[in-house]
Design a protein around this motif. Sequence first.
Motif, PDB file in Angstrom:
ATOM      1  N   UNK A  20      51.875  23.846  35.036  1.00  0.00           N
ATOM      2  CA  UNK A  20      50.575  24.482  34.970  1.00  0.00           C
ATOM      3  C   UNK A  20      49.899  24.595  36.311  1.00  0.00           C
ATOM      4  N   UNK A  21      50.400  23.916  37.322  1.00  0.00           N
ATOM      5  CA  UNK A  21      49.819  24.035  38.640  1.00  0.00           C
ATOM      6  C   UNK A  21      50.091  25.421  39.189  1.00  0.00           C
ATOM      7  N   UNK A  22      49.110  25.999  39.867  1.00  0.00           N
ATOM      8  CA  UNK A  22      49.267  27.355  40.357  1.00  0.00           C
ATOM      9  C   UNK A  22      50.359  27.420  41.404  1.00  0.00           C
ATOM     10  N   UNK A  23      50.992  28.556  41.485  1.00  0.00           N
ATOM     11  CA  UNK A  23      52.088  28.724  42.423  1.00  0.00           C
ATOM     12  C   UNK A  23      52.046  30.130  42.977  1.00  0.00           C
ATOM     13  N   UNK A  24      52.437  30.282  44.243  1.00  0.00           N
ATOM     14  CA  UNK A  24      52.479  31.612  44.833  1.00  0.00           C
ATOM     15  C   UNK A  24      53.857  32.238  44.699  1.00  0.00           C
ATOM     16  N   UNK A  25      54.782  31.563  44.022  1.00  0.00           N
ATOM     17  CA  UNK A  25      56.098  32.121  43.738  1.00  0.00           C
ATOM     18  C   UNK A  25      56.404  31.923  42.258  1.00  0.00           C
TER      19      UNK A  25
ATOM     20  N   UNK B 289      45.023  20.399  46.502  1.00  0.00           N
ATOM     21  CA  UNK B 289      45.760  19.243  47.006  1.00  0.00           C
ATOM     22  C   UNK B 289      46.951  19.653  47.873  1.00  0.00           C
ATOM     23  N   UNK B 290      47.026  20.932  48.244  1.00  0.00           N
ATOM     24  CA  UNK B 290      48.123  21.405  49.076  1.00  0.00           C
ATOM     25  C   UNK B 290      48.194  20.599  50.374  1.00  0.00           C
ATOM     26  N   UNK B 291      49.405  20.185  50.716  1.00  0.00           N
ATOM     27  CA  UNK B 291      49.621  19.395  51.920  1.00  0.00           C
ATOM     28  C   UNK B 291      49.505  20.287  53.163  1.00  0.00           C
ATOM     29  N   UNK B 292      48.702  19.842  54.143  1.00  0.00           N
ATOM     30  CA  UNK B 292      48.505  20.567  55.391  1.00  0.00           C
ATOM     31  C   UNK B 292      49.063  19.745  56.539  1.00  0.00           C
TER      32      UNK B 292
ATOM     33  N   UNK C  52      55.844  11.950  54.776  1.00  0.00           N
ATOM     34  CA  UNK C  52      55.907  13.264  55.395  1.00  0.00           C
ATOM     35  C   UNK C  52      55.631  14.319  54.325  1.00  0.00           C
ATOM     36  N   UNK C  53      54.572  15.123  54.471  1.00  0.00           N
ATOM     37  CA  UNK C  53      54.214  16.093  53.424  1.00  0.00           C
ATOM     38  C   UNK C  53      55.353  17.029  53.064  1.00  0.00           C
ATOM     39  N   UNK C  54      56.123  17.488  54.058  1.00  0.00           N
ATOM     40  CA  UNK C  54      57.180  18.444  53.757  1.00  0.00           C
ATOM     41  C   UNK C  54      58.320  17.821  52.971  1.00  0.00           C
TER      42      UNK C  54
ATOM     43  N   UNK D 145      56.809  20.640  47.424  1.00  0.00           N
ATOM     44  CA  UNK D 145      57.569  21.892  47.580  1.00  0.00           C
ATOM     45  C   UNK D 145      56.791  22.985  48.300  1.00  0.00           C
ATOM     46  N   UNK D 146      55.472  22.825  48.451  1.00  0.00           N
ATOM     47  CA  UNK D 146      54.643  23.816  49.134  1.00  0.00           C
ATOM     48  C   UNK D 146      53.826  23.109  50.202  1.00  0.00           C
ATOM     49  N   UNK D 147      53.958  23.541  51.433  1.00  0.00           N
ATOM     50  CA  UNK D 147      53.184  22.950  52.529  1.00  0.00           C
ATOM     51  C   UNK D 147      52.680  24.061  53.438  1.00  0.00           C
ATOM     52  N   UNK D 148      51.585  23.784  54.112  1.00  0.00           N
ATOM     53  CA  UNK D 148      51.038  24.691  55.118  1.00  0.00           C
ATOM     54  C   UNK D 148      51.105  24.026  56.483  1.00  0.00           C
ATOM     55  N   UNK D 149      51.748  24.692  57.433  1.00  0.00           N
ATOM     56  CA  UNK D 149      51.697  24.267  58.828  1.00  0.00           C
ATOM     57  C   UNK D 149      50.566  25.051  59.490  1.00  0.00           C
TER      58      UNK D 149
END
Length: 874
Positions: A148-153, A187-190, A244-246, A250-254
């Motif tokens: 149920x968490x949103x996803x861009x893919x 909560x996306x990891x940055x 390590x967030x990555x 499965x989704x991280x922003x650099x």
Amino acid sequence: MANPPQTSLGYSVTIGPSNPEISSPQPEKSPIPPPPMSSAPPRFPLPKLQQDHMTSPSIKTPNLLSPANGVKTGSPIPHLSTPPGPPVFTSPVRPAAVPFRTSPATPQPVALSSGSSFPTSSPPHFSNGSAELQHQVPHTAEETMPVGESSCVLFSAHKVLKKKKQANVPSVGFGALVSPGKEVSPSLQIIQRDPHRCHNCGAFANIYCKILLGSGQWQCVICRNLNGSEGEYVAPSKEELRNFPELSSPVVDYVQTGNNRSSYVPVSDSRMSAPIILVIDECLDEPHLQHLQSSLHAFVESIPPTARIGIILYGRTVSVYDFSEDSIASSDVLAGDKLPTEDSLKALLYGTGVYLSPMHASKQVAHDIFSSLRPYKLNITEASRDRCLGTAVEVALAIIQGPSAEMSRGVVKRPGGNSRIIVCAGGPNTYGPGSVPHSFSHPNYLHMEKMALQWMELLGRKAHQHNAVIDVLCAGNCPVRVPVLQPLAKASGGVLVLHDDFGEAFGVNLQRASTRAAGSHGFLEIRCSDDILVTQIVGPGEEAHIDTHETFKNDAALSIQMPSVEETQSFAVSMENKRDIGSDHVFFQFAIRYSNVYQADISRVVTVRLPTVDSVSAYLSSFQDEVAAVLIAKRTLLRAKNFSEALDMRTMIDERVKDIALKFGSQVPKSKLYRFPKELSALSELLFHLRRSPLLGNIIGHDDERSVLRNLFLNASFDLSLRMVAPRCLMYREGGTFEELPAYDLAMQSDKAVVLDHGTDVFIWLGAELAADEGRSAAALAACRTLAEELSEFRFPAPRILAFKEGSSQARYFVSRLIPAHKDPPYEQEARFPQLRSLTPEERIKLKSSFLFFDDPSFCEWMRSLKVVPPEPS
């Protein structure tokens, strides 16, 4: 391979097909984006580029209209006219009737399970002692991603068939919808450091990588190459690696910001530093001008005080308004028959005039300018009036560059986000550069139109190079020659939208066009396991010529350049199996790179692992009907460039449904009929909606409208695309509640009100019996109006919201979008529309007698005409 179309959004790249298509034309067979060119052997065959030349909230299906489901009860709506008072939603929306789901319509992201395993059928090919890798370090991720968490893919299935012959059935297809600008979980990891990337293929370190704890080396999931981490991944245990967030998400922003980027320019609010220039048609009759003035006044009141605004009018000349005058509307005038000379631009830009001004300092001046506009006086038809739109946009670009433009040649300027040029057009460009003759009967019209198309596309590309997005908002009754204006918007990363008039819907789109966030310098890179081949990409981008082989030896990523990166966009990515798959999983990695509105460089990395299966039943059970329907629709619409081709695509859908039943269904004993697979029951009805929708059906008559709708759909987000394919039907209940029902004409009950959301249009239908009761109808209309505005609150373009009564002439727009289920036998009606069971026999008879006869088939009749048994409601 089909010839590239000339005036449509989206693009696709083609390689030779590997499988025979079903008997009709083959829409999904051809296009695929090209990999970077290099002497190194690519993992994908070199494709031939085929360019299809030339936006919304997450629309879900909630059980409850509440703040949690995106409906803010009683919240104000940012429209130009004051809506009726909102109703109180006191109880939840009733569950959707079969066959529509009661769970959210947005497909559930793939559950990312623990443990990554390499193929057991082949030995590991490692060096430096890495053959022990599989035994030393289990996968770092052992928890699944919350469903149920949103996803861009979004994938069309959560499993992949191992057998190439079974997997590559073109009538079903396999692929993903990628939304580069979609908002993801808070909560996306940055990560604010450089990523670890595979030295061989360029893939990013991710949650599924195997890691040697002692040395910190990690194995790429795409090419299986072993890479060093400069000791960063050295850890005493796998639990330590989760820091390590990555390696834990499965989704991280650099994110890269600040002075470590050479082009960084500190500003107090970089998002507001990009200007907005209105380019306004002054050849309007008085009724249209009055509506436009109201929309412009409301626009001025809506934009932030720090936003910088410019105002340009165009007709036979170009008028650039000066904000330095406080008490009078003053403008500098340039000739419109040719491009402004360098001297005239210098005189304009280096003069004393102020052509871009922050809203807080010039609001009253802007109001005075809009109030000073006057209607067109000459007795000339709308289509024959001289409009120098091309020259006006050129002047707007010169103002955006400013006096320092000649000093900055060859230097990439990076303002905060994209500048906006919003064209308010009431007719075609018929004067000056990029123009077409007033009349189609002009002896040289076709040649002049071709030259205008090329010029407009070059102007759009020039705007993109200067970080300017051009949106063209058209309104009125005069044809605007959409094929000529479309390349201007597309090449710059903007949109072209048609409106009935310059009233409320136009005003809302004017506001949303100016405030929607857009990233710039966007690139999408797609990498996947060697067993998977990308065969087609449809979306708002074009081939990117990037040579990374000096850094990465065998980078076979498919690279797409995006003019802008916005939440309203998505890419449809179609894939096939290259061969039979021997491994238990396949991997996909999507890297989205862009500069956001705050001048930060973002690299979003999404890594997905899907299990492979031998069982067709297991594959079908993981099927995501709505994602698959949108993917099929985008591939189909890519080929439907005109009405004749749209008719061919309707036949293609018929053949697709028959092929799915033949390949995945079962034959009825002692019959020539086939059963449609029960796991895909929702897909068949979605395809029937597509066949009847404005995208392919007969609802829209004018080619301009059809072209604009098609171009919008090819680039649209999943949520808007789904609504454009299949409408969402909500019936009003006493007390302010709404019951979601299938989009069947059986919902047209005389004592009820219905809201139908069809993406670019939202309809409110009031039954005759309800409309006769003034008190009840007012309450119902207010509730429906509020719901319609809530559903489309963040959608761009904003839809038309039309309200009408049963039996009125406008009601035909509503009726034509509903499945005519009244023609089906009663037992089938009840099975597919259970709400009928709540009606008394008298009400059933009354409902049946209210329908007029026409020859449009129902869903069940259509399926039987294809020799396929309609699937049971899911």
